[in-house]
Enzyme design. Structure first.
Site, PDB file in Angstrom:
ATOM      1  N   ASP A 350       0.844  -1.187   0.000  1.00 51.43           N
ATOM      2  CA  ASP A 350       0.000   0.000   0.000  1.00 51.43           C
ATOM      3  C   ASP A 350       0.882   1.242   0.000  1.00 51.43           C
ATOM      4  OD1 ASP A 350      -2.428  -1.312  -0.017  1.00 51.43           O
ATOM      5  OD2 ASP A 350      -2.512  -1.476   2.175  1.00 51.43           O
ATOM      6  N   CYS A 436     -14.085  12.919  -5.773  1.00 50.57           N
ATOM      7  CA  CYS A 436     -15.413  13.114  -6.346  1.00 50.57           C
ATOM      8  C   CYS A 436     -16.401  13.462  -5.245  1.00 50.57           C
ATOM      9  CB  CYS A 436     -15.865  11.860  -7.090  1.00 50.57           C
ATOM     10  SG  CYS A 436     -14.889  11.462  -8.538  1.00 50.57           S
TER      11      CYS A 436
END
Length: 667
Positions: A350, A436
């Site tokens: 990650d 978003c």
């Protein structure tokens, strides 16, 4: 089923027991466009059994949980496995669509089942929605697929009581005075669906496989006409996007026709939300030749591929973080190979697990950070979930119109942690942050907190906000010089974009920029002396373009400010804000004011003079000449002196020709 509680209970137990052993979600990409066209025909007559199973599992995770005093239906054990398996991309899409429709009409479907004395379960609800959507007609499947016993059993029950179910639906419509079930939905949901259905389709061109002119020619052969703007759309038309040079925009009504074109089947054109293209183009504009880029999240393979296409000209490598399994890595490599992308490297760690000094990333200069967000700004939630591997909980949040405070807080903390980790990479010069979301907690506030944290340390230049490379959207009321925002509308999805770049070293700052800062601070206000003719013939040592500050009388003051600016810029600067643009505008206004003052023939009042000039005593002509000679000697001595440490220099009063002229007039 209807009229038999024992049968319904046993049926529910059978379903929960037999559907709990599905394997991990996986999509096969071997069938191609021919099968997609075939399944499009099946849609009007029902779906395959596997679609109902997957839709029921999705609905199980997103259905509305009601308060205890309002619970009329209990769906049973939530410990049933929700792992999904999809035959292909089309099956995945229709499964989510069916689950979302069941969520929107959950109250209605439960009311119908209770009115018919049926015991609801997740599979029963999604199949009932599909049955009423087919006007209670029988399902017809034209291609072979292994049947699922649970689906077959529920289908027989529903179809045998279709008359009673249709009557219950009619009573519900009369009760709500609705012409169709769409009018039973809340008005805000209806408007949201209308906006989503009208949203133009954005498509980017894979220049690894086809050129821009070739796309225009192929579309023309297919009957498409190119127009100037979205307002000129008339069915088979398209236009170029105003921000991204490789993005085409089509009417929403052409989606099915576009996906059936060979240009899409051959991965020459890719359908994706515009917000991702904006982020990719912003990152590409920050790259120099040989610079690598880090993509912090796997997200959509389309975003990675688009970044690969744009970065190919700069000989850049794309490092993608978070590819955990070897199966996922093989799937991505296969997709990228079919799209012609060869400059992508996959990392299994990650992003937050990778150290800032990792040798693999020593040439990385830009980080593209597209964190997981609430996503309430997206126009088409199904596309967003499928393309960005988003959480299915987005469907529930969109239906409710908001995100819980706990979920928003967790998302914001995670986003801040990732952005601060990106700022620790000392060799990275810029970060592109894009969401978003419509919430400031995930947008402006995250960026502000990261800039104020000072996590990058004092050994490197601090970060500041810079405007994006493209102009602000014409219909975006909230766009600023540094943040790019698009509110959800019928023309675009919601988007937030911020670019963080390191401040330039003071040794790299041009002299004209330092002088502009001096003028903005008021240190050079009112000084405008013509250069003597004999000095104009000598070639200057330093060329200062765009500066009207000349003359020997200002040299000591400019030299002092340049030295002071060098010392002060060696320290870490604070966060950059909108005040930068205001200061620059003040600098321009002051320079314009000096030009007008120099050309003016009218005497200037005492109140209009700078404060330092109003306090200057009047000198005789001899005293003025002596004073200028003394200042010149002092200036030459100052230039020869070796500066060992920062000092404060107090300059003598400056007497300009304008003041002398006024003094002579007064005398």
């Amino acid at each position: 089923m209807p009229g038999s509680k024992s049968n319904s209970v046993s049926l529910h137990e059978d379903i929960t027991n037999d559907t709990s052993d599905l394997s991990e979600m996986k999509i096969s990409d071997e069938k191609g466009s021919v099968e997609k066209r075939t399944m499009t025909l099946i849609e009007k007559n029902g779906y395959h059994d596997s679609v109902y199973i997957n839709a029921a599992k999705i609905f199980q995770g997103i259905h509305t949980e009601k308060h205890k005093d309002r619970i009329l239906v209990r769906y049973g054990d939530d410990s049933v496995s929700r792992l999904l398996t999809f035959k292909d991309e089309y099956s995945q899409r229709v499964s989510y669509e069916l689950a979302f429709n069941a969520l929107k009409y959950q109250d209605l479907l439960e009311e119908i089942l209770l009115d018919s004395c049926a015991y609801p379960c997740h599979l029963l609800v999604v199949m009932l929605y599909d049955l009423q959507d087919r006007k209670f007609q029988a399902r017809e499947i034209f291609d072979e697929e292994e049947p699922v016993a649970e689906v077959q059993k529920i289908e027989r029950y529903l179809y045998s009581f279709r008359t009673k179910l249709a009557a219950a639906l009619a009573r519900c419509r009369i009760k709500h005075d609705a012409l169709s079930i769409e009018y039973i939905l809340p008005e805000i949901i209806r408007k949201q669906e209308q906006r989503a259905s009208a949203l133009p389709l954005c498509v980017w061109i894979n220049t690894f496989k086809i050129g821009l002119e070739d796309v225009f020619r192929d579309l023309k052969k297919k009957g498409f006409t190119r127009v100037e703007t979205v307002s000129d759309f008339d069915h088979y038309t398209y236009c170029m996007d105003q921000h991204c040079h490789d993005v085409l925009v089509f009417p929403s009504s052409l989606k099915e026709q576009l996906l059936n074109l060979d240009l899409f089947a051959d991965r020459k054109l890719l359908l994706q939300d515009k917000s991702r293209s904006l982020a990719v183009h912003s990152a590409q504009a920050l790259l120099n030749t040989g610079d690598d880029i880090i993509v912090a999240h796997v997200g959509s393979h389309l975003t990675i591929a688009h970044m690969s296409v744009l970065a190919n000209h700069s000989m850049s490598r794309i490092f993608v973080c978070g590819v955990k399994s070897s199966a996922k890595a093989a799937e991505l490599r296969n997709l990228f190979s079919h799209m012609g992308c060869k400059n992508i490297q996959l990392l299994h760690e990650d992003f937050t697990e990778i150290g800032p000094t990792d040798l693999r990333l020593e040439n990385a200069k830009v980080i593209l950070l597209l964190p997981q967000c609430s996503g309430l700004g997206v126009g088409n939630p199904i596309d967003f979930i499928l393309n960005e591997h988003g959480d299915a909980g987005l469907l529930r949040d969109l239906f409710q119109g908001s995100v819980s405070e706990d979920k928003l807080r967790i998302l914001a903390e995670r986003q801040l942690n990732e952005l601060m980790h990106a700022m620790k990479f000392n060799k990275v010069q810029a970060i592109v942050y894009c969401t978003c979301s419509v919430y400031p907690e995930e947008n402006e506030l995250v960026v502000k907190k990261a800039l104020e944290s000072g996590v990058e340390g004092n050994k490197v230049q601090p970060y500041r906000l810079i405007p994006p490379v493209f102009s602000a959207c014409s219909n975006s009321k909230d766009s600023t010089d540094f943040f790019f925002k698009m509110e959800p509308s019928e023309l675009s999805s919601g988007c937030f974009l911020a670019i963080l770049a390191r401040e330039k070293d003071s040794s790299e700052v041009p002299v004209k920029d330092i002088l502009a800062r001096a003028a903005a601070k008021g240190l050079l206000t009112g000084i405008a002396v013509e250069k003597p003719k004999e000095e104009e013939k000598k070639p200057p040592k330093v060329t200062q373009r765009g500066s009207n500050i000349t003359g020997s009388g200002t040299e000591p003051r400019i030299a002092e400010f340049l030295h002071h600016q060098t010392v002060s810029n060696s320290k870490a600067a604070g966060p950059v804000s909108k005040a930068v643009s205001k200061i620059q505008q003040q600098s321009v206004n002051r320079r314009n004011g000096r030009v007008q003052l120099k050309k003016s023939l009218n005497p200037v009042s005492d109140t209009a003079l700078p404060r330092v000039l109003k306090q200057t005593p009047h000198l005789s002509p001899v005293g003025q000449a002596h004073d200028r000679q003394a200042r010149a000697r002092k200036a030459r001595a100052e230039r020869k002196r070796v500066v060992l440490k920062p000092v404060e220099i107090v300059l003598p009063p400056v007497v300009t020709p304008l003041v002398t002229l006024q003094g002579n007039r007064a005398r």
